[in-house]
Every structure is written in C-alpha cells, then in structure tokens.
Scaffold this motif. Structure first.
Motif, PDB file in Angstrom:
ATOM      1  N   MET A   4      16.437   2.558   3.384  1.00  0.00           N
ATOM      2  CA  MET A   4      17.102   1.296   3.110  1.00  0.00           C
ATOM      3  C   MET A   4      16.261   0.125   3.615  1.00  0.00           C
ATOM      4  N   ASP A   5      15.653   0.284   4.779  1.00  0.00           N
ATOM      5  CA  ASP A   5      14.784  -0.770   5.315  1.00  0.00           C
ATOM      6  C   ASP A   5      13.617  -1.044   4.368  1.00  0.00           C
ATOM      7  N   GLN A   6      13.031   0.046   3.842  1.00  0.00           N
ATOM      8  CA  GLN A   6      11.911  -0.108   2.913  1.00  0.00           C
ATOM      9  C   GLN A   6      12.364  -0.776   1.617  1.00  0.00           C
ATOM     10  N   MET A   7      13.572  -0.441   1.173  1.00  0.00           N
ATOM     11  CA  MET A   7      14.068  -1.023  -0.063  1.00  0.00           C
ATOM     12  C   MET A   7      14.347  -2.505   0.099  1.00  0.00           C
ATOM     13  N   GLU A   8      14.839  -2.916   1.265  1.00  0.00           N
ATOM     14  CA  GLU A   8      15.054  -4.339   1.517  1.00  0.00           C
ATOM     15  C   GLU A   8      13.726  -5.099   1.467  1.00  0.00           C
ATOM     16  N   GLY A   9      12.677  -4.457   1.998  1.00  0.00           N
ATOM     17  CA  GLY A   9      11.359  -5.073   1.912  1.00  0.00           C
ATOM     18  C   GLY A   9      10.866  -5.143   0.487  1.00  0.00           C
ATOM     19  N   LEU A  10      11.167  -4.118  -0.281  1.00  0.00           N
ATOM     20  CA  LEU A  10      10.768  -4.074  -1.687  1.00  0.00           C
ATOM     21  C   LEU A  10      11.396  -5.216  -2.464  1.00  0.00           C
ATOM     22  N   GLU A  34       6.467  -9.826  -3.831  1.00  0.00           N
ATOM     23  CA  GLU A  34       6.059 -10.636  -4.984  1.00  0.00           C
ATOM     24  C   GLU A  34       5.323  -9.759  -6.000  1.00  0.00           C
ATOM     25  N   ILE A  35       6.059  -8.852  -6.629  1.00  0.00           N
ATOM     26  CA  ILE A  35       5.484  -7.991  -7.661  1.00  0.00           C
ATOM     27  C   ILE A  35       6.448  -7.942  -8.842  1.00  0.00           C
ATOM     28  N   ASP A  36       5.972  -7.418  -9.948  1.00  0.00           N
ATOM     29  CA  ASP A  36       6.792  -7.246 -11.143  1.00  0.00           C
ATOM     30  C   ASP A  36       8.075  -6.494 -10.773  1.00  0.00           C
ATOM     31  N   PRO A  37       9.261  -7.029 -11.094  1.00  0.00           N
ATOM     32  CA  PRO A  37      10.510  -6.360 -10.722  1.00  0.00           C
ATOM     33  C   PRO A  37      10.668  -4.966 -11.325  1.00  0.00           C
ATOM     34  N   VAL A  38      10.046  -4.741 -12.484  1.00  0.00           N
ATOM     35  CA  VAL A  38      10.110  -3.395 -13.061  1.00  0.00           C
ATOM     36  C   VAL A  38       9.368  -2.409 -12.158  1.00  0.00           C
ATOM     37  N   GLU A  39       8.266  -2.859 -11.572  1.00  0.00           N
ATOM     38  CA  GLU A  39       7.551  -1.998 -10.626  1.00  0.00           C
ATOM     39  C   GLU A  39       8.407  -1.728  -9.402  1.00  0.00           C
ATOM     40  N   LYS A  40       9.193  -2.725  -8.981  1.00  0.00           N
ATOM     41  CA  LYS A  40      10.119  -2.514  -7.866  1.00  0.00           C
ATOM     42  C   LYS A  40      11.122  -1.408  -8.203  1.00  0.00           C
ATOM     43  N   LEU A  41      11.610  -1.448  -9.442  1.00  0.00           N
ATOM     44  CA  LEU A  41      12.575  -0.440  -9.874  1.00  0.00           C
ATOM     45  C   LEU A  41      11.951   0.952  -9.871  1.00  0.00           C
ATOM     46  N   LYS A  42      10.732   1.052 -10.346  1.00  0.00           N
ATOM     47  CA  LYS A  42      10.033   2.337 -10.352  1.00  0.00           C
ATOM     48  C   LYS A  42       9.803   2.840  -8.921  1.00  0.00           C
ATOM     49  N   LEU A  43       9.369   1.948  -8.036  1.00  0.00           N
ATOM     50  CA  LEU A  43       9.142   2.332  -6.641  1.00  0.00           C
ATOM     51  C   LEU A  43      10.436   2.757  -5.978  1.00  0.00           C
ATOM     52  N   HIS A  44      11.513   2.101  -6.329  1.00  0.00           N
ATOM     53  CA  HIS A  44      12.825   2.474  -5.787  1.00  0.00           C
ATOM     54  C   HIS A  44      13.200   3.902  -6.171  1.00  0.00           C
TER      55      HIS A  44
END
Length: 216
Positions: free
Chosen positions: A77-83, A87-97
């Motif tokens: 959860m801590d890592q996800m809050e940082g994610l 400042e990256i493409d939000p789709v990449e955030k979704l993939k990383l999640h």
C-alpha cells in the motif's frame, strides 16, 4: 573489557525486535508448509521466543495473523501511494499496480489464504475490509480516474475493476490444486508469474484503452 571485545560488541548486528521475530517466524512457516495452520508453539520455536509473547504483542493468535497481513500488504500500500503521485503515464501506473499485486502474492504465497480466512471470521472481517480492502480500492479508483481524465482509457466501473483484478491475481495462487490437476503444473514459479502478469495486463488494457490514445 579488552579492545578486541569492545570492537566485537560495536559491530555486532542489532537483534530484530521480538514482535518482528514472531511475524517473520509465522511468515516463514506458512510459506514453507503451504498452510496458514501453524501453531503458536511452532512460531515461538522458530522465533526463539516464548509463546506467551504472542499475547503480549498481539493479544491472540488472530491478532498476530492480522498484524502479519498488515505487515505484508502495508508495504504494498505504501508503494502504491507513491505510485499515485509519480510523474509517469497513468496507464503505466495501472500496469505497475497489477504487477505489484501479483508480486506480493508470489512472494508471500500464504497471504491470499490468510485473507480468505479472516474474511470468514466475524470478528476480523470488518477490520480487514477497513484496513486493507478499502484503502486498496480507493487508491485503485484514483489511478483509474487519472487514466480516464487524460483520455487514456474508457470509463470503467471501479468496483467491477477491483474484483476483476484482485480476483484474477488471487486465484492463480488460491487455485493451485486446479493448476496442478487440470494443467499439470506443480506450482507458480517466476516464469509463470511473469507470463500470467503479462497476459492479464494485455487482456485488461486491450479492453480498456482508448484506440489511438497517445501517452502524455
């Protein structure tokens, strides 16, 4: 005390706190035995501590199990809050999640069974929901909103998305008997984890991405 002894004391690594030792012992035993059914005496023996310390630190075995869930999933959860703020493409955030959820299940193969166990306990179900599932759902919804606001994905029901993603990540590990019997695969190794992660992300993204949308 001589100089050599003083130097030895100075460089000796600090012993982890007893609370951490108990949690580490429980995690190790559940992973090794592929079960969450481990006794307090086994946990105490592995940690090198007295089982009475479980009551002191956690109140009960159920309290220890809840603390273990929070310890394991709290890091994610801590890592996800940082994610969320990166400042990256939000789709990449979704993939990383999505990759992150599967990686947690892979590293701690007992965690899904432990969550199912707690949701069946009327004294713990609400606590787990409030401390684990609700924050995860909230952060996940915020990432979806970032994607949609930038025109990167179609509008997605966050509730449905939550159960599709968490269910897909969970079932690979919860359903390992089916994996073995139906497909002749004995367990989830790193290659299978990577293949499954890539396949799940492809299926989800292909269904959600706006055609011809360009990353910002």
């Amino acid at each position: 005390m001589g100089r050599g002894q003083a130097r030895e004391v100075a460089i000796r690594p600090e012993k982890p706190p007893s609370r951490a030792l108990l949690l580490n012992a429980a995690s190790a035993l559940m992973t090794e035995r592929s079960t969450i059914d481990v006794s307090l005496s086994d946990i105490a023996k592995r940690s090198g501590l007295n089982s009475a310390l479980v009551k002191y630190y956690f109140g009960s075995k159920q309290g220890l199990l809840l603390a273990l869930v929070e310890e394991v999933l709290g890091r994610g959860m801590d890592q996800m809050e940082g994610l969320l703020t990166m400042e990256i493409d939000p789709v990449e955030k979704l993939k990383l999640h999505i990759k992150g959820i599967i990686t947690v299940y892979f590293r701690y193969p007992f965690i899904n069974r432990l969550l199912h166990h707690m949701y069946l306990d009327p004294e713990l179900d609400t606590v787990v929901g409030e401390r684990i599932s609700k924050p995860l759902a909230t952060l996940q919804r915020q990432i979806l909103e970032q994607c949609a606001s930038q025109g990167r994905i179609r509008p997605v029901n966050p509730t449905m998305f939550y159960f599709i993603v968490v269910g897909a990540c969970d079932h690979l590990f919860f359903g390992q008997q089916a994996l073995r019997i139906a497909f002749g695969i004995d367990g989830v190794d790193d290659d299978l984890r990577r293949t499954y992660t890539g396949t799940l992300i492809d299926l989800l993204m292909n269904g959600m991405l706006v055609p011809d949308a360009k990353p910002l």
